[in-house]
Design an enzyme around this catalytic site. Structure first.
Site, mmCIF file in Angstrom:
data_model
loop_
_atom_site.group_PDB
_atom_site.id
_atom_site.type_symbol
_atom_site.label_atom_id
_atom_site.label_comp_id
_atom_site.label_asym_id
_atom_site.label_seq_id
_atom_site.Cartn_x
_atom_site.Cartn_y
_atom_site.Cartn_z
ATOM 1 N N GLU A 41 0.643 -1.151 -0.082
ATOM 2 C CA GLU A 41 -0.202 -0.025 -0.048
ATOM 3 C C GLU A 41 0.807 1.269 0.000
ATOM 4 O O GLU A 41 1.499 1.535 0.978
ATOM 5 C CB GLU A 41 -1.098 0.269 1.152
ATOM 6 C CG GLU A 41 -1.597 1.353 1.505
ATOM 7 C CD GLU A 41 -2.804 1.432 0.308
ATOM 8 O OE1 GLU A 41 -3.134 0.653 -0.430
ATOM 9 O OE2 GLU A 41 -2.988 2.558 0.147
ATOM 10 N N THR A 83 -5.776 1.387 -5.648
ATOM 11 C CA THR A 83 -5.284 -0.089 -5.233
ATOM 12 C C THR A 83 -5.753 -1.175 -6.147
ATOM 13 O O THR A 83 -5.342 -1.955 -6.522
ATOM 14 C CB THR A 83 -5.755 -0.282 -3.686
ATOM 15 O OG1 THR A 83 -5.037 0.399 -3.067
ATOM 16 C CG2 THR A 83 -5.222 -1.729 -3.431
ATOM 17 N N HIS A 197 -1.508 2.796 4.880
ATOM 18 C CA HIS A 197 -2.750 3.751 4.261
ATOM 19 C C HIS A 197 -2.808 4.993 4.540
ATOM 20 O O HIS A 197 -2.514 5.436 5.905
ATOM 21 C CB HIS A 197 -3.891 3.056 4.264
ATOM 22 C CG HIS A 197 -5.153 3.417 3.315
ATOM 23 N ND1 HIS A 197 -5.781 4.373 3.397
ATOM 24 C CD2 HIS A 197 -5.383 2.765 2.089
ATOM 25 C CE1 HIS A 197 -6.637 4.771 2.289
ATOM 26 N NE2 HIS A 197 -6.208 3.790 1.661
ATOM 27 N N ASP A 256 1.649 -0.133 -4.784
ATOM 28 C CA ASP A 256 0.620 0.151 -5.813
ATOM 29 C C ASP A 256 0.449 1.479 -6.228
ATOM 30 O O ASP A 256 0.099 1.443 -7.519
ATOM 31 C CB ASP A 256 -0.782 -0.540 -5.140
ATOM 32 C CG ASP A 256 -1.176 0.419 -3.543
ATOM 33 O OD1 ASP A 256 -0.326 1.413 -3.484
ATOM 34 O OD2 ASP A 256 -2.419 0.310 -3.112
ATOM 35 N N HIS A 257 0.670 2.207 -5.582
ATOM 36 C CA HIS A 257 0.372 3.554 -6.074
ATOM 37 C C HIS A 257 1.176 4.620 -5.281
ATOM 38 O O HIS A 257 1.741 4.450 -4.220
ATOM 39 C CB HIS A 257 -1.138 4.130 -6.362
ATOM 40 C CG HIS A 257 -2.005 3.686 -5.041
ATOM 41 N ND1 HIS A 257 -1.812 4.718 -3.681
ATOM 42 C CD2 HIS A 257 -2.640 2.955 -4.749
ATOM 43 C CE1 HIS A 257 -2.517 4.141 -3.130
ATOM 44 N NE2 HIS A 257 -3.421 3.230 -3.769
HETATM 45 C C1 GP9 Z 1 -8.504 -1.049 0.977
HETATM 46 C C2 GP9 Z 1 -7.258 -0.786 0.335
HETATM 47 C C3 GP9 Z 1 -7.148 0.687 0.105
HETATM 48 O O1 GP9 Z 1 -9.047 -2.550 0.847
HETATM 49 O O2 GP9 Z 1 -7.050 -1.790 -0.535
HETATM 50 O O3 GP9 Z 1 -7.363 0.894 -1.249
HETATM 51 P P1 GP9 Z 1 -6.915 2.478 -1.711
HETATM 52 O O4 GP9 Z 1 -7.747 3.455 -0.788
HETATM 53 O O5 GP9 Z 1 -5.553 2.885 -1.460
HETATM 54 O O6 GP9 Z 1 -7.377 2.485 -3.162
#
Ligand code: GP9
Length: 412
Positions: A41, A83, A197, A256-257
């Site tokens: 994340e 994500t 996150h 992921d980003h």
């Molecule tokens: C929640 C997580 C976050 O299940 O994968 O997603 P995001 O907010 O980063 O797109």
């Protein structure tokens, strides 16, 4: 539009005609190995190898780099689906959509997903994410992607709550326990972390990094939480080693980003230098990719550009599964071909230039950078690459939106 369908057909006719792919020495070298892919994340590339106050931000990642392939210019190719888009790009090898999330909008369309292909090749396929199973429409999408099982929040003991859910430490530990005890080999396991996150606030007892002048800022909290995830990554690798799973597993970790922190001054302060538009574009779009092969082979730093869409074709290469008949758009990083990486915003790089579109998306208003001088160059230098990038995004959007894969295979 029939012209778009023709574009799709000619793109894949050309792509499926590659003959060089299976010639490489790595093709099939790790056939039947387990595959574990971890999507981190908001795990960005700019802090890899960096220290603050003499303390490494990502010591475990850095240690793992010594016996892994590290892709130093690996791009996330996500859009609004964040994500879920990273997951889509990596496991489906098509571009995420210009608007919304493909997981949400087109979960019932046909895809050549990595788990579905591996399942056909005798693998158990499982996905792990300790959050509500309906978030990003995962529950539905993962059935379509042919995972045997989605281990979501209810499948984990909440023994170490953190942030939105369970700590990455406990998430990794419990996921590996499941792989070891209930999942037949060879397996493909896809893990999505959560502890880092936004907005990155970590309880004081989990803060192990002195972020100095960044204390009390979101940027400081970000470094803190990445340091925490890095240490969970270290324990995951130890666990896999202790359970005898490490030596027969292809292990990948990528981000992921970006972290949604856009203040250039923070990055300049952290890196100790002034940054231009190209630097910032790379910082916000580069995530690290680490590939550890079962024998620790082929280690080194790879500077050529790569991106999330390249994960599926590259995993298949290592396992000796040709992806020529599949509707994938990523590059195979092992087939020796030149690589163009296209970002969802229309930016692209081929390793020698980097094009950054302007907000109005008029080509001439964008910026074309020469990557060797890192200065802006004549806009026309990027034109052919830009046309190719636009074509790819259009091909991908057409296939997904009109659910073309099955029909193309039937000879549409
Ligand atoms: C929640 C997580 C976050 O299940 O994968 O997603 P995001 O907010 O980063 O797109």
């Amino acid at each position: 539009d029939p012209a778009d369908v023709e574009l799709v057909k000619s793109f894949f006719a050309e792509r499926q005609d590659r003959s060089s792919q299976t010639d490489s020495a790595l093709f099939g070298k790790y056939k039947d190995s387990n595959v574990i892919v971890v999507q981190g994340e908001a795990f960005m590339n700019f802090m890899i190898g960096q220290s603050i106050g003499g303390q490494e931000i990502t010591p475990h990642f850095n240690e793992l780099m010594k016996e892994s392939q590290y892709y130093s210019h690996f791009y996330h190719q996500t859009g609004q689906g964040r994500t879920s888009d990273a997951d889509f790009g990596a496991n489906i090898s098509l571009h995420p959509l210009p608007i919304g999330s493909a997981f949400v909008r087109y979960a019932d369309h046909a895809y050549d997903s990595l788990p579905s292909i591996l399942k056909e090749n005798g693998y158990s396929t499982n996905v792990f994410h300790a959050y509500e199973s309906g978030f990003w429409n995962r529950y539905t999408m993962y059935q379509n992607m042919k995972y045997d099982k989605f281990y979501s929040k209810n499948d984990f003991v909440q023994d170490d709550p953190l942030g939105w859910s369970l700590s990455d430490f406990s998430f990794f530990r419990q996921s590996v326990e499941k792989m070891d005890s209930e999942i037949p080999e060879p397996f493909y396991s896809f893990l999505i972390t959560l502890s880092s996150h936004h907005p990155y606030a970590l309880p004081v007892d989990k803060q192990q990094l002195d972020v100095g002048e960044f204390q009390g800022t979101m940027f400081g909290n970000y470094l803190q939480s990445v340091h925490y995830v890095d240490s969970a990554l270290g324990s995951l690798v130890e666990d896999l080693k202790n359970r005898g799973l490490w030596d027969n597993t292809i292990f990948m970790f990528y981000g992921d980003h970006d972290n949604s922190i856009k203040e250039q001054a923070q990055y300049e302060k952290f890196l100790g230098r002034s940054l231009n538009q190209l630097d910032m574009e790379q910082i916000m779009n580069e995530v690290p990719l680490l590939v550890h092969l079962p024998d620790g082979g082929e280690a080194g730093t790879f500077d050529e550009p790569a991106g999330q869409l390249d994960i599926t074709p590259s995993v298949l290469h290592l396992l000796g599964v040709s992806d020529q008949s599949y509707y994938h758009m990523g590059n195979d990083v092992y087939d020796g071909s030149n690589r163009t990486v296209v970002l969802r915003n229309g930016a692209f790089t081929d390793g020698s230039v980097f094009y950054i579109p302007s907000d109005d998306y008029i080509y001439e208003h964008g910026s074309c950078y020469d990557l060797s001088s890192r200065d802006k160059t004549d806009i026309n230098v990027c034109r052919a690459g830009h046309d190719e990038a636009s074509k790819r995004l259009r091909v991908s959007d057409t296939i997904i939106t009109y659910d073309l894969i099955t029909r193309l295979r039937e000879g549409l």
